[in-house]
Design an enzyme around this catalytic site. Structure first.
Site, PDB file in Angstrom:
ATOM      1  CG  HIS A 189      -2.274  -0.775   0.928  1.00 16.32           C
ATOM      2  ND1 HIS A 189      -3.122  -1.052   2.015  1.00 16.32           N
ATOM      3  CD2 HIS A 189      -2.787  -1.228  -0.183  1.00 16.32           C
ATOM      4  CE1 HIS A 189      -4.022  -2.013   1.725  1.00 16.32           C
ATOM      5  NE2 HIS A 189      -3.827  -1.898   0.267  1.00 16.32           N
ATOM      6  CG  HIS A 208     -10.186  -6.579  -3.130  1.00 14.74           C
ATOM      7  ND1 HIS A 208     -10.753  -5.496  -3.635  1.00 14.74           N
ATOM      8  CD2 HIS A 208      -9.175  -6.412  -2.726  1.00 14.74           C
ATOM      9  CE1 HIS A 208     -10.027  -4.437  -2.866  1.00 14.74           C
ATOM     10  NE2 HIS A 208      -8.904  -5.163  -2.521  1.00 14.74           N
ATOM     11  CD  GLU A 211      -5.611  -2.729  -2.643  1.00 17.48           C
ATOM     12  OE1 GLU A 211      -6.400  -3.409  -2.062  1.00 17.48           O
ATOM     13  OE2 GLU A 211      -4.865  -1.990  -2.308  1.00 17.48           O
ATOM     14  CG  ASP A 241      -3.314  -6.929  -3.681  1.00 13.22           C
ATOM     15  OD1 ASP A 241      -4.199  -6.150  -4.058  1.00 13.22           O
ATOM     16  OD2 ASP A 241      -3.345  -7.261  -2.416  1.00 13.22           O
ATOM     17  CG  HIS A 283      -9.402  -3.438   2.142  1.00 11.11           C
ATOM     18  ND1 HIS A 283      -8.619  -2.578   2.133  1.00 11.11           N
ATOM     19  CD2 HIS A 283      -9.200  -4.340   1.102  1.00 11.11           C
ATOM     20  CE1 HIS A 283      -7.573  -2.703   1.042  1.00 11.11           C
ATOM     21  NE2 HIS A 283      -8.164  -3.930   0.623  1.00 11.11           N
ATOM     22  CG  ASP A 297      -7.406  -8.018   0.553  1.00 14.48           C
ATOM     23  OD1 ASP A 297      -6.384  -8.532   0.301  1.00 14.48           O
ATOM     24  OD2 ASP A 297      -7.878  -6.843  -0.054  1.00 14.48           O
ATOM     25  CE1 TYR A 346      -3.730  -8.458   4.694  1.00 11.90           C
ATOM     26  CE2 TYR A 346      -5.619  -8.473   5.893  1.00 11.90           C
ATOM     27  CZ  TYR A 346      -4.959  -8.344   4.335  1.00 11.90           C
ATOM     28  OH  TYR A 346      -5.595  -8.602   3.591  1.00 11.90           O
ATOM     29  CG  HIS A 383      -2.798 -10.697   0.910  1.00 13.98           C
ATOM     30  ND1 HIS A 383      -1.714 -10.709  -0.061  1.00 13.98           N
ATOM     31  CD2 HIS A 383      -3.586  -9.611   0.872  1.00 13.98           C
ATOM     32  CE1 HIS A 383      -2.209  -9.605  -0.844  1.00 13.98           C
ATOM     33  NE2 HIS A 383      -3.189  -8.818  -0.399  1.00 13.98           N
TER      34      HIS A 383
HETATM   35 FE1  FEO Z   1      -6.985  -5.148  -1.087  1.00 14.59          FE
HETATM   36 FE2  FEO Z   1      -4.989  -7.572  -1.226  1.00 14.59          FE
HETATM   37  O1  FEO Z   1      -5.716  -6.011  -1.740  1.00 14.59           O
END
Ligand code: FEO
Length: 396
Positions: free
Chosen positions: A25, A81, A83, A85, A147, A166, A194, A227
């Site tokens: 991030h 999601h 994002e 990643d 999130h 996430d 996290y 993750h």
């Molecule tokens: Fe919200 Fe692992 O990206």
């Protein structure tokens, strides 16, 4: 070297371990233990890939998939999601399997387009919508603001498998994939870090979503986040931990965070910490220029008390403490007590500026602030002891 691992019959982890990732991030989250981008391939009469990986690892993910099937045979891609990643590999993947249909929320559809500007056969799904793969059926559960607004969980009833993206993850690279094979202290430490650094401000939404999930009474024998480590042994342990963190449960613990120019504020911080310890409190003393900010926020997650100190510079606080407080404000910490201390030379300003900042962050000052001119003398040192003693009384 490619790797794929069967986590349930017909369900394969085809993600990538990013051993050398040291920040996330931007640079708001230091990831001292690396991370992973977990993608899951579900092979049935139809084949679905749940999430992808960060773009630089696309080839590695495709090689992992090739160990199980030809990626061209993927029928469905579930985008939990947007994002990058987790979606970064999507444009390249779609070149390999152009007929694959992508599933996600309305916000996900919008976000994928604005990230990649490429066309795709996208089906918007809502909570309760299902997708049959043959013997297995996927159920989608919208999870906005866990999130991001687009976030979604995918659940497979036949495998009692929750794929929450996430949520429940950790930035932890390892050679083992399951919690019963990992160091449990290290794992919970990373899960807490996290939560504190990514999810702390979202506690109300998280509590509501967990309540909703528990009411559905879905059997869950595995939680596989996007993750880190997969929760296979007692998977609900991480859900229980989230319930406590989301409620902002605290204990009599004080985190003292300071920045010092020539050592006077540092001296005050030590006197204050030693006094708190002498009063039986759990204490952590952190110089913002020496401690890892991400770890400090983790330690603050369950602490009742926060104390902040700074030397005065240009009539205000020092800049690295200011950056720390700026991030803390975003966490919207509730139910905490705070105090402020600091030193000055010819004119003050740091203490006042920190007080104003805490007020704007909605964090209550529990005791009057404590100051020292140049090097604290006997009287000012005694004032630090009183400040800490009064604060201990409030915390206990
Ligand atoms: Fe919200 Fe692992 O990206």
């Amino acid at each position: 070297m490619s790797r794929a691992l069967e986590i349930k019959k017909g369900v394969y982890w085809v993600g990538v371990v990013d051993w050398n990732m040291r920040s996330f991030h931007g640079h708001t989250f230091s990831t001292s233990r690396g991370s992973s981008y977990n993608a899951y391939l579900i092979v049935d009469e139809k084949t679905a890939l749940v999430d992808t990986v960060y773009a630089p690892f696309t080839r590695e993910m495709l090689d992992n998939i090739r160990r199980i099937i030809d990626p061209a045979k993927i029928d469905y891609i579930i985008a939990n999601h947007v994002e990058t990643d987790h979606s970064g590999a999507l444009p390249e993947l779609l070149k390999v399997c152009p007929k694959a249909k992508v599933f996600g929320t309305e916000k996900c559809k919008e976000g994928l387009y604005k990230n990649y500007y490429c066309g795709m056969d996208f089906q918007v799904v809502k909570t309760g919508d299902t997708l049959s793969l043959g013997k297995k059926t996927l159920t989608f559960i919208e999870a906005p603001m866990i999130h991001w607004p687009d976030s979604m969980f995918t659940y497979c009833r036949e495998d009692e498998l929750l794929l929450p993206n996430d949520a429940f993850g950790q930035h932890l690279a390892g050679s083992s994939l399951f919690n019963d094979q990992a160091d449990s202290c290290e794992l919970m430490d990373e899960a807490k870090k996290y939560y504190a650094n990514i999810l702390w401000p979202l506690g109300t939404v998280i509590s509501r979503k967990i309540d909703e999930l528990l009411k559905l009474n879905l059997p869950v024998s595995m939680i596989a986040p996007s993750h880190g480590i997969i929760w296979r042994k007692d998977p609900l342990q991480i859900v229980k931990a989230y319930i406590g963190w989301a409620k902002q449960e605290t204990k009599p613990k004080v985190i003292v965070v300071y920045e010092t120019m020539w050592g006077s504020t540092g001296k005050m911080a030590r006197v204050i910490s030693d006094t708190l310890i002498g009063r039986g409190l759990e204490v952590k003393l952190c110089d913002v220029n020496s401690c890892d900010r991400t770890d400090v926020f983790k330690d603050m997650l369950d602490a009742k008390g926060f104390l902040f100190g700074s030397s005065t510079h240009d009539n205000g606080m020092l800049p690295n403490l200011a950056g720390f407080l700026y991030l803390l404000k975003g966490f919207k910490a509730k139910g905490r007590l705070a105090g402020v201390f600091g030193s000055y030379g010819w004119a003050g300003g740091a203490v006042k500026e920190i007080e104003e900042f805490l007020k704007s962050a909605g964090i209550e000052a529990a005791v009057p602030s404590c100051s020292a001119k140049f090097v604290p003398d006997e009287q000012e040192t005694a004032a630090c002891v009183k400040f800490a003693g009064d604060f201990a009384d409030k915390i206990k």
